[in-house]
Design an enzyme around this catalytic site. Sequence first.
Site, PDB file in Angstrom:
ATOM      1  N   PHE A  12     -34.777   1.333 -69.816  1.00 19.20           N
ATOM      2  CA  PHE A  12     -34.453   0.210 -70.703  1.00 19.20           C
ATOM      3  C   PHE A  12     -35.499  -0.909 -70.581  1.00 19.20           C
ATOM      4  O   PHE A  12     -36.205  -1.229 -71.546  1.00 19.20           O
ATOM      5  CB  PHE A  12     -33.031  -0.261 -70.349  1.00 19.20           C
ATOM      6  N   ILE A  13     -35.646  -1.488 -69.405  1.00 20.41           N
ATOM      7  CA  ILE A  13     -36.544  -2.641 -69.262  1.00 20.41           C
ATOM      8  C   ILE A  13     -38.002  -2.183 -69.280  1.00 20.41           C
ATOM      9  O   ILE A  13     -38.849  -2.769 -69.963  1.00 20.41           O
ATOM     10  CB  ILE A  13     -36.222  -3.427 -67.969  1.00 20.41           C
ATOM     11  N   TYR A 140     -26.966  -1.381 -53.080  1.00 18.05           N
ATOM     12  CA  TYR A 140     -27.949  -1.698 -54.126  1.00 18.05           C
ATOM     13  C   TYR A 140     -28.570  -3.074 -53.889  1.00 18.05           C
ATOM     14  O   TYR A 140     -29.795  -3.246 -53.942  1.00 18.05           O
ATOM     15  CB  TYR A 140     -27.281  -1.646 -55.508  1.00 18.05           C
ATOM     16  N   ASN A 169     -28.526  -9.606 -64.799  1.00 22.10           N
ATOM     17  CA  ASN A 169     -27.729  -8.876 -65.795  1.00 22.10           C
ATOM     18  C   ASN A 169     -28.407  -8.817 -67.165  1.00 22.10           C
ATOM     19  O   ASN A 169     -27.959  -9.439 -68.140  1.00 22.10           O
ATOM     20  CB  ASN A 169     -26.320  -9.479 -65.894  1.00 22.10           C
ATOM     21  N   ARG A 267     -13.809  -4.414 -58.599  1.00 29.48           N
ATOM     22  CA  ARG A 267     -14.712  -3.383 -58.099  1.00 29.48           C
ATOM     23  C   ARG A 267     -15.256  -3.764 -56.728  1.00 29.48           C
ATOM     24  O   ARG A 267     -15.637  -4.922 -56.514  1.00 29.48           O
ATOM     25  CB  ARG A 267     -15.869  -3.277 -59.107  1.00 29.48           C
ATOM     26  N   ASP A 270     -18.505  -6.195 -55.761  1.00 27.95           N
ATOM     27  CA  ASP A 270     -18.751  -7.063 -56.913  1.00 27.95           C
ATOM     28  C   ASP A 270     -18.990  -8.506 -56.474  1.00 27.95           C
ATOM     29  O   ASP A 270     -18.303  -9.023 -55.606  1.00 27.95           O
ATOM     30  CB  ASP A 270     -17.500  -7.049 -57.807  1.00 27.95           C
TER      31      ASP A 270
HETATM   32  C1  UD1 Z   1     -25.747  -6.174 -60.758  1.00 26.86           C
HETATM   33  C2  UD1 Z   1     -26.696  -7.360 -60.765  1.00 26.86           C
HETATM   34  C3  UD1 Z   1     -27.648  -7.233 -61.953  1.00 26.86           C
HETATM   35  C4  UD1 Z   1     -28.330  -5.878 -61.926  1.00 26.86           C
HETATM   36  C5  UD1 Z   1     -27.304  -4.762 -61.915  1.00 26.86           C
HETATM   37  C6  UD1 Z   1     -27.956  -3.391 -61.807  1.00 26.86           C
HETATM   38  C7  UD1 Z   1     -25.243  -9.143 -59.872  1.00 26.86           C
HETATM   39  C8  UD1 Z   1     -24.618 -10.450 -60.116  1.00 26.86           C
HETATM   40  N1  UD1 Z   1     -25.940  -8.602 -60.894  1.00 26.86           N
HETATM   41  O1  UD1 Z   1     -25.009  -6.257 -61.921  1.00 26.86           O
HETATM   42  O2  UD1 Z   1     -28.606  -8.271 -61.936  1.00 26.86           O
HETATM   43  O3  UD1 Z   1     -29.100  -5.762 -63.057  1.00 26.86           O
HETATM   44  O4  UD1 Z   1     -26.475  -4.949 -60.774  1.00 26.86           O
HETATM   45  O5  UD1 Z   1     -27.027  -2.393 -61.981  1.00 26.86           O
HETATM   46  O6  UD1 Z   1     -25.159  -8.582 -58.793  1.00 26.86           O
HETATM   47  N2  UD1 Z   1     -17.326  -4.412 -65.313  1.00 26.86           N
HETATM   48  C9  UD1 Z   1     -16.133  -4.277 -65.985  1.00 26.86           C
HETATM   49  N3  UD1 Z   1     -15.941  -3.166 -66.740  1.00 26.86           N
HETATM   50  C10 UD1 Z   1     -16.861  -2.189 -66.864  1.00 26.86           C
HETATM   51  C11 UD1 Z   1     -18.085  -2.326 -66.167  1.00 26.86           C
HETATM   52  C12 UD1 Z   1     -18.286  -3.460 -65.404  1.00 26.86           C
HETATM   53  O7  UD1 Z   1     -15.252  -5.132 -65.885  1.00 26.86           O
HETATM   54  O8  UD1 Z   1     -16.608  -1.194 -67.571  1.00 26.86           O
HETATM   55  C13 UD1 Z   1     -17.560  -5.636 -64.524  1.00 26.86           C
HETATM   56  C14 UD1 Z   1     -18.047  -5.414 -63.117  1.00 26.86           C
HETATM   57  O9  UD1 Z   1     -16.995  -5.224 -62.218  1.00 26.86           O
HETATM   58  C15 UD1 Z   1     -18.798  -6.745 -62.887  1.00 26.86           C
HETATM   59  C16 UD1 Z   1     -19.359  -7.100 -64.261  1.00 26.86           C
HETATM   60  O10 UD1 Z   1     -18.585  -6.358 -65.189  1.00 26.86           O
HETATM   61  O11 UD1 Z   1     -17.904  -7.759 -62.471  1.00 26.86           O
HETATM   62  C17 UD1 Z   1     -20.803  -6.733 -64.439  1.00 26.86           C
HETATM   63  O12 UD1 Z   1     -20.992  -5.378 -64.025  1.00 26.86           O
HETATM   64  P1  UD1 Z   1     -22.346  -4.589 -64.293  1.00 26.86           P
HETATM   65  O13 UD1 Z   1     -22.765  -4.726 -65.699  1.00 26.86           O
HETATM   66  O14 UD1 Z   1     -22.200  -3.247 -63.714  1.00 26.86           O
HETATM   67  O15 UD1 Z   1     -23.409  -5.430 -63.485  1.00 26.86           O
HETATM   68  P2  UD1 Z   1     -23.404  -6.144 -62.023  1.00 26.86           P
HETATM   69  O16 UD1 Z   1     -22.865  -5.244 -60.989  1.00 26.86           O
HETATM   70  O17 UD1 Z   1     -22.909  -7.528 -62.168  1.00 26.86           O
END
Ligand code: UD1
Length: 308
Positions: A12-13, A140, A169, A267, A270
């Site tokens: 992607f990036i 990670y 993100n 999760r 998180d």
């Molecule tokens: C983390 C990093 C981000 C990095 C990514 C790589 C942080 C703050 N951010 O992202 O910079 O690019 O890892 O993978 O650590 N969620 C839901 N439903 C879903 C999927 C996710 O509720 O179906 C929630 C997760 O629990 C989380 C949020 O959405 O609270 C974001 O999740 P995700 O998009 O996976 O990224 P991060 O883990 O925040």
Amino acid sequence: MAKFLVTGGAGFIGSHLAGELLSGGHSVRVLDNLITGLAENIPAGVEFIEGDLRDPGTVAAATDGCEVVLHQAAIPSVPRSISEPRPSHEANIDGTFNVLVAARDAGVRRVIYAASSSAYGDTLVLPKSEEMPPNPLSPYALQKQVGETYCQLFTRLFGLETVSIRYFNVFGPRQHPSSPYSGVLSLFIKAALAGTAPTIYGDGEQTRDFTFIDNVVDGVLQAIDAPQAAGEVINVANGGRISLNEAWAALGAIIGPLPAPTYGSPRAGDVRDSQADITKAARLLGYRPRKTFEEGLRETVEWARKAV
Ligand code: UD1
């Protein structure tokens, strides 16, 4: 014009960066094992090497003759690193080590490393600035932090210029909702376009500094030549924070009425809140976010209508 190696250039990036460099008239080589990346993402005109970061010989051959390396290849995802820690450790730590050794040996001028906001973990204060001590909450996050510490060590010991850009993100076109480990906005957009409810882990009040891909590309390209950036760790983000509940509502404003989300358990690993202080990026890179969250979301929805 300089010759660039983009590791993870089918992802992607990385593919956005490779495309932007090509448009600037540079010569670009991509190293990617196509495990999470897609061959169709690789821009025409790029020299493509299909290979794995874990093999030092492959990385050395890919780095040979390059002036700058954009090291974007990784196995992302916090939950994946908890359920499968070994592959993510090998790709993210051993792979980064191989890139640094190869870059040093090939006389590369600068390595730009894809670091992550996850390194901060939970902090008492927001926004998160680079002088705060890292507090990784998942393999990670730790792997990404080790990568940036390795980068700084290579700058100090061997004079190899490195810049670690902490991404927050990132979202945008070409981020595919193909696995449960995909970025949350890609999964939200897929659900919204299908008119189905997304699953939110926790109460949905956790916040993220969602950053549109165009802003990240700007920050990384600025880091290639910024004179004061060598050896530094720099946040590149929007500088705001949006809860998951707000993000789902923002999609409703673009797409039309949506079903209520389904809520599940939080999760493991998180982070609760994530928001970047971007003053260092402004000072050292001249960075300023070009597109707002809403603008980026609209563009991503338009792409997903055709591609997902
Ligand atoms: C983390 C990093 C981000 C990095 C990514 C790589 C942080 C703050 N951010 O992202 O910079 O690019 O890892 O993978 O650590 N969620 C839901 N439903 C879903 C999927 C996710 O509720 O179906 C929630 C997760 O629990 C989380 C949020 O959405 O609270 C974001 O999740 P995700 O998009 O996976 O990224 P991060 O883990 O925040």
